[in-house]
Design a protein around this motif. Structure first.
Motif, PDB file in Angstrom:
ATOM      1  N   LYS A   1       0.849  -1.188   0.000  1.00 53.90           N
ATOM      2  CA  LYS A   1       0.000   0.000   0.000  1.00 53.90           C
ATOM      3  C   LYS A   1       0.885   1.239   0.000  1.00 53.90           C
ATOM      4  O   LYS A   1       1.734   1.400   0.877  1.00 53.90           O
ATOM      5  CB  LYS A   1      -0.918   0.003   1.222  1.00 53.90           C
ATOM      6  CG  LYS A   1      -1.922   1.142   1.220  1.00 53.90           C
ATOM      7  CD  LYS A   1      -2.841   1.050   2.431  1.00 53.90           C
ATOM      8  CE  LYS A   1      -3.868   2.176   2.416  1.00 53.90           C
ATOM      9  NZ  LYS A   1      -4.767   2.109   3.607  1.00 53.90           N
ATOM     10  N   VAL A   2       0.707   2.087  -0.995  1.00 55.46           N
ATOM     11  CA  VAL A   2       1.515   3.302  -1.126  1.00 55.46           C
ATOM     12  C   VAL A   2       0.622   4.517  -0.907  1.00 55.46           C
ATOM     13  O   VAL A   2      -0.431   4.650  -1.532  1.00 55.46           O
ATOM     14  CB  VAL A   2       2.185   3.382  -2.515  1.00 55.46           C
ATOM     15  CG1 VAL A   2       2.998   4.666  -2.636  1.00 55.46           C
ATOM     16  CG2 VAL A   2       3.068   2.160  -2.746  1.00 55.46           C
ATOM     17  N   LYS A   3       1.061   5.398  -0.020  1.00 56.61           N
ATOM     18  CA  LYS A   3       0.303   6.608   0.273  1.00 56.61           C
ATOM     19  C   LYS A   3       1.223   7.819   0.127  1.00 56.61           C
ATOM     20  O   LYS A   3       2.336   7.831   0.649  1.00 56.61           O
ATOM     21  CB  LYS A   3      -0.270   6.556   1.687  1.00 56.61           C
ATOM     22  CG  LYS A   3      -1.201   7.714   1.998  1.00 56.61           C
ATOM     23  CD  LYS A   3      -1.839   7.549   3.369  1.00 56.61           C
ATOM     24  CE  LYS A   3      -2.810   8.699   3.644  1.00 56.61           C
ATOM     25  NZ  LYS A   3      -3.449   8.562   4.985  1.00 56.61           N
ATOM     26  N   THR A   4       0.756   8.801  -0.605  1.00 55.73           N
ATOM     27  CA  THR A   4       1.545  10.018  -0.832  1.00 55.73           C
ATOM     28  C   THR A   4       0.801  11.216  -0.269  1.00 55.73           C
ATOM     29  O   THR A   4      -0.385  11.403  -0.535  1.00 55.73           O
ATOM     30  CB  THR A   4       1.802  10.236  -2.337  1.00 55.73           C
ATOM     31  OG1 THR A   4       2.507   9.103  -2.857  1.00 55.73           O
ATOM     32  CG2 THR A   4       2.631  11.485  -2.563  1.00 55.73           C
ATOM     33  N   GLU A   5       1.513  12.003   0.525  1.00 59.75           N
ATOM     34  CA  GLU A   5       0.936  13.220   1.099  1.00 59.75           C
ATOM     35  C   GLU A   5       1.707  14.427   0.591  1.00 59.75           C
ATOM     36  O   GLU A   5       2.946  14.445   0.605  1.00 59.75           O
ATOM     37  CB  GLU A   5       1.004  13.182   2.637  1.00 59.75           C
ATOM     38  CG  GLU A   5       0.067  12.179   3.280  1.00 59.75           C
ATOM     39  CD  GLU A   5      -1.384  12.567   3.125  1.00 59.75           C
ATOM     40  OE1 GLU A   5      -1.650  13.767   2.891  1.00 59.75           O
ATOM     41  OE2 GLU A   5      -2.252  11.687   3.229  1.00 59.75           O
ATOM     42  N   ARG A   6       0.986  15.429   0.129  1.00 60.84           N
ATOM     43  CA  ARG A   6       1.588  16.666  -0.362  1.00 60.84           C
ATOM     44  C   ARG A   6       2.013  17.538   0.817  1.00 60.84           C
ATOM     45  O   ARG A   6       1.255  17.732   1.761  1.00 60.84           O
ATOM     46  CB  ARG A   6       0.575  17.419  -1.224  1.00 60.84           C
ATOM     47  CG  ARG A   6       1.076  18.708  -1.815  1.00 60.84           C
ATOM     48  CD  ARG A   6       1.821  18.475  -3.080  1.00 60.84           C
ATOM     49  NE  ARG A   6       2.189  19.729  -3.727  1.00 60.84           N
ATOM     50  CZ  ARG A   6       3.013  19.801  -4.752  1.00 60.84           C
ATOM     51  NH1 ARG A   6       3.549  18.696  -5.228  1.00 60.84           N
ATOM     52  NH2 ARG A   6       3.321  20.959  -5.292  1.00 60.84           N
ATOM     53  N   LEU A   7       3.239  18.057   0.775  1.00 56.90           N
ATOM     54  CA  LEU A   7       3.739  18.931   1.825  1.00 56.90           C
ATOM     55  C   LEU A   7       3.264  20.360   1.585  1.00 56.90           C
ATOM     56  O   LEU A   7       3.026  20.778   0.454  1.00 56.90           O
ATOM     57  CB  LEU A   7       5.273  18.900   1.859  1.00 56.90           C
ATOM     58  CG  LEU A   7       5.918  17.542   2.150  1.00 56.90           C
ATOM     59  CD1 LEU A   7       7.433  17.657   2.060  1.00 56.90           C
ATOM     60  CD2 LEU A   7       5.511  17.039   3.525  1.00 56.90           C
ATOM     61  N   ALA A   8       3.148  21.114   2.680  1.00 56.30           N
ATOM     62  CA  ALA A   8       2.749  22.515   2.559  1.00 56.30           C
ATOM     63  C   ALA A   8       3.829  23.338   1.876  1.00 56.30           C
ATOM     64  O   ALA A   8       3.556  24.341   1.228  1.00 56.30           O
ATOM     65  CB  ALA A   8       2.442  23.096   3.939  1.00 56.30           C
ATOM     66  N   GLY A   9       5.081  22.935   2.005  1.00 59.77           N
ATOM     67  CA  GLY A   9       6.195  23.643   1.376  1.00 59.77           C
ATOM     68  C   GLY A   9       7.229  22.650   0.906  1.00 59.77           C
ATOM     69  O   GLY A   9       7.053  21.435   1.012  1.00 59.77           O
ATOM     70  N   ALA A  10       8.319  23.172   0.364  1.00 56.67           N
ATOM     71  CA  ALA A  10       9.384  22.306  -0.128  1.00 56.67           C
ATOM     72  C   ALA A  10      10.154  21.696   1.033  1.00 56.67           C
ATOM     73  O   ALA A  10      10.259  22.283   2.106  1.00 56.67           O
ATOM     74  CB  ALA A  10      10.332  23.096  -1.026  1.00 56.67           C
ATOM     75  N   GLY A  11      10.700  20.514   0.803  1.00 58.63           N
ATOM     76  CA  GLY A  11      11.527  19.870   1.810  1.00 58.63           C
ATOM     77  C   GLY A  11      12.880  20.552   1.936  1.00 58.63           C
ATOM     78  O   GLY A  11      13.248  21.418   1.147  1.00 58.63           O
ATOM     79  N   THR A  12      13.629  20.150   2.947  1.00 59.68           N
ATOM     80  CA  THR A  12      14.929  20.764   3.197  1.00 59.68           C
ATOM     81  C   THR A  12      16.002  20.175   2.285  1.00 59.68           C
ATOM     82  O   THR A  12      15.854  19.081   1.744  1.00 59.68           O
ATOM     83  CB  THR A  12      15.340  20.560   4.656  1.00 59.68           C
ATOM     84  OG1 THR A  12      15.319  19.153   4.948  1.00 59.68           O
ATOM     85  CG2 THR A  12      14.373  21.265   5.588  1.00 59.68           C
ATOM     86  N   LEU A  13      17.087  20.921   2.135  1.00 57.23           N
ATOM     87  CA  LEU A  13      18.215  20.509   1.310  1.00 57.23           C
ATOM     88  C   LEU A  13      19.483  20.416   2.152  1.00 57.23           C
ATOM     89  O   LEU A  13      19.554  20.993   3.238  1.00 57.23           O
ATOM     90  CB  LEU A  13      18.433  21.515   0.174  1.00 57.23           C
ATOM     91  CG  LEU A  13      17.309  21.635  -0.855  1.00 57.23           C
ATOM     92  CD1 LEU A  13      17.641  22.708  -1.866  1.00 57.23           C
ATOM     93  CD2 LEU A  13      17.064  20.320  -1.550  1.00 57.23           C
ATOM     94  N   PRO A  14      20.498  19.710   1.661  1.00 58.23           N
ATOM     95  CA  PRO A  14      21.753  19.607   2.409  1.00 58.23           C
ATOM     96  C   PRO A  14      22.375  20.977   2.661  1.00 58.23           C
ATOM     97  O   PRO A  14      22.274  21.888   1.829  1.00 58.23           O
ATOM     98  CB  PRO A  14      22.645  18.757   1.492  1.00 58.23           C
ATOM     99  CG  PRO A  14      21.687  17.993   0.640  1.00 58.23           C
ATOM    100  CD  PRO A  14      20.505  18.892   0.429  1.00 58.23           C
ATOM    101  N   ALA A  15      23.053  21.122   3.812  1.00 62.97           N
ATOM    102  CA  ALA A  15      23.614  22.412   4.197  1.00 62.97           C
ATOM    103  C   ALA A  15      24.710  22.881   3.244  1.00 62.97           C
ATOM    104  O   ALA A  15      24.907  24.076   3.058  1.00 62.97           O
ATOM    105  CB  ALA A  15      24.166  22.323   5.618  1.00 62.97           C
ATOM    106  N   ASP A  16      25.426  21.923   2.625  1.00 60.75           N
ATOM    107  CA  ASP A  16      26.551  22.315   1.777  1.00 60.75           C
ATOM    108  C   ASP A  16      26.167  22.487   0.308  1.00 60.75           C
ATOM    109  O   ASP A  16      27.025  22.725  -0.537  1.00 60.75           O
ATOM    110  CB  ASP A  16      27.665  21.276   1.878  1.00 60.75           C
ATOM    111  CG  ASP A  16      27.227  19.901   1.372  1.00 60.75           C
ATOM    112  OD1 ASP A  16      25.990  19.671   1.245  1.00 60.75           O
ATOM    113  OD2 ASP A  16      28.099  19.057   1.102  1.00 60.75           O
ATOM    114  N   LEU A  17      24.863  22.387  -0.007  1.00 65.62           N
ATOM    115  CA  LEU A  17      24.449  22.433  -1.401  1.00 65.62           C
ATOM    116  C   LEU A  17      24.753  23.782  -2.053  1.00 65.62           C
ATOM    117  O   LEU A  17      25.174  23.848  -3.206  1.00 65.62           O
ATOM    118  CB  LEU A  17      22.962  22.122  -1.525  1.00 65.62           C
ATOM    119  CG  LEU A  17      22.398  22.119  -2.952  1.00 65.62           C
ATOM    120  CD1 LEU A  17      23.124  21.089  -3.810  1.00 65.62           C
ATOM    121  CD2 LEU A  17      20.905  21.856  -2.950  1.00 65.62           C
TER     122      LEU A  17
END
Length: 270
Positions: free
Chosen positions: A82-98
């Motif tokens: 069973k696969v469930k996908t939930e939309r986030l209110a905003g973008a996820g975080t990125l690596p600090a060194d990106l």
């Protein structure tokens, strides 16, 4: 023939009027639906906060969870997924060194991390909201170039200071030297208004009121730490700030003429 038609019209004027009205309403309904469909197909949402960015790098905007259940029935194994996908209110975080990695790519002039976090702002005991009741969002001042925001009055914020967008300042009745109380996940802090800024041609963005701190690095401004987001895009000028040393970030980079033999476009890897 004409007399017959006129006579029929006089005797059945109500039926003809009803038919004409029904046809008119049907045409109006079809025209309205067509205009609505055309506006949906051709509408392009504005870039708003990243309008001056050539490239934006952000995290995933959805979370997917997969549940696997094993059952054994009558000497047979059954597996149910069973696969469930939930939309986030905003973008996820990125690596600090990106941001630093993007800034080091050939053809990239600068990478600006954008730190965004929810805050509650009050002035003279009154809660502040943006246009149409939009929430107030905290940002590092360095990321103002991504829109861009330019100062109308005052200066860039220093320790214990903040820059408000023009619309928020008008609603609060604040000017340079005024005080705004900001509440974040880590506590409450009273900040002096160092300046009033606004995007080009308007007082604020439609989706948020902006309250900018002096640095995108939370450790230097503990009361402003909160949820962080990341993005990356190109700038027409040298780097405006260093990427944060810890935590996710939003980076912005701008392509310039690449050196001989270098790729013509920059790529990011996270």
């Amino acid at each position: 023939m004409i007399r017959l038609a006129i006579g029929t019209l006089r005797r059945h004027r109500g039926a003809y009027a009803g038919t004409f009205l029904a046809a008119l309403l049907a045409v109006a309904l079809l025209s309205g639906g067509g205009l609505l469909l055309a506006s949906v197909l051709t509408a392009q949402p504005p870039a708003d906060r990243f309008a001056a960015a050539d490239v934006v790098v952000s995290g995933e905007r959805a979370v997917t969870v997969e549940t696997v259940t094993h059952k054994r029935k009558k000497d047979k194994d059954k597996t149910k997924r069973k696969v469930k996908t939930e939309r986030l209110a905003g973008a996820g975080t990125l690596p600090a060194d990106l941001a630093a990695r993007l800034a080091g790519l050939p053809g990239v002039a600068s990478a600006v991390p954008d730190l965004a976090f929810p805050v509650e702002a009050t002035a003279a005991g009154r809660p502040l909201r943006g246009a149409d009741g939009a929430p107030v969002v905290g940002h590092g001042w360095a990321s103002a170039v991504l829109t861009p925001y330019t100062l109308r009055t005052g200066n860039a914020p220093g320790p214990g200071e903040a820059v408000l967008d023009a619309d928020l300042a008008i609603r609060a009745g604040l000017g340079v030297g005024g005080e705004v109380t900001v509440t974040s996940r880590t506590g409450v802090r009273t900040l002096r208004v160092a300046g009033i800024a606004a995007p080009t041609g308007r007082d604020a963005l439609a989706a948020q009121g902006r309250c900018s701190s002096p640095t995108p690095r939370p450790p230097r401004c503990p009361a402003w730490t909160g949820r962080r987001r990341s993005a990356s895009s190109p700038l027409p000028a040298p780097p405006m700030c260093a990427p944060p040393s810890s935590g996710p970030s939003t980076a912005r980079c701008r392509p310039v003429a690449p050196p001989a033999g270098a790729p013509s476009s920059a790529r990011s890897r996270s």
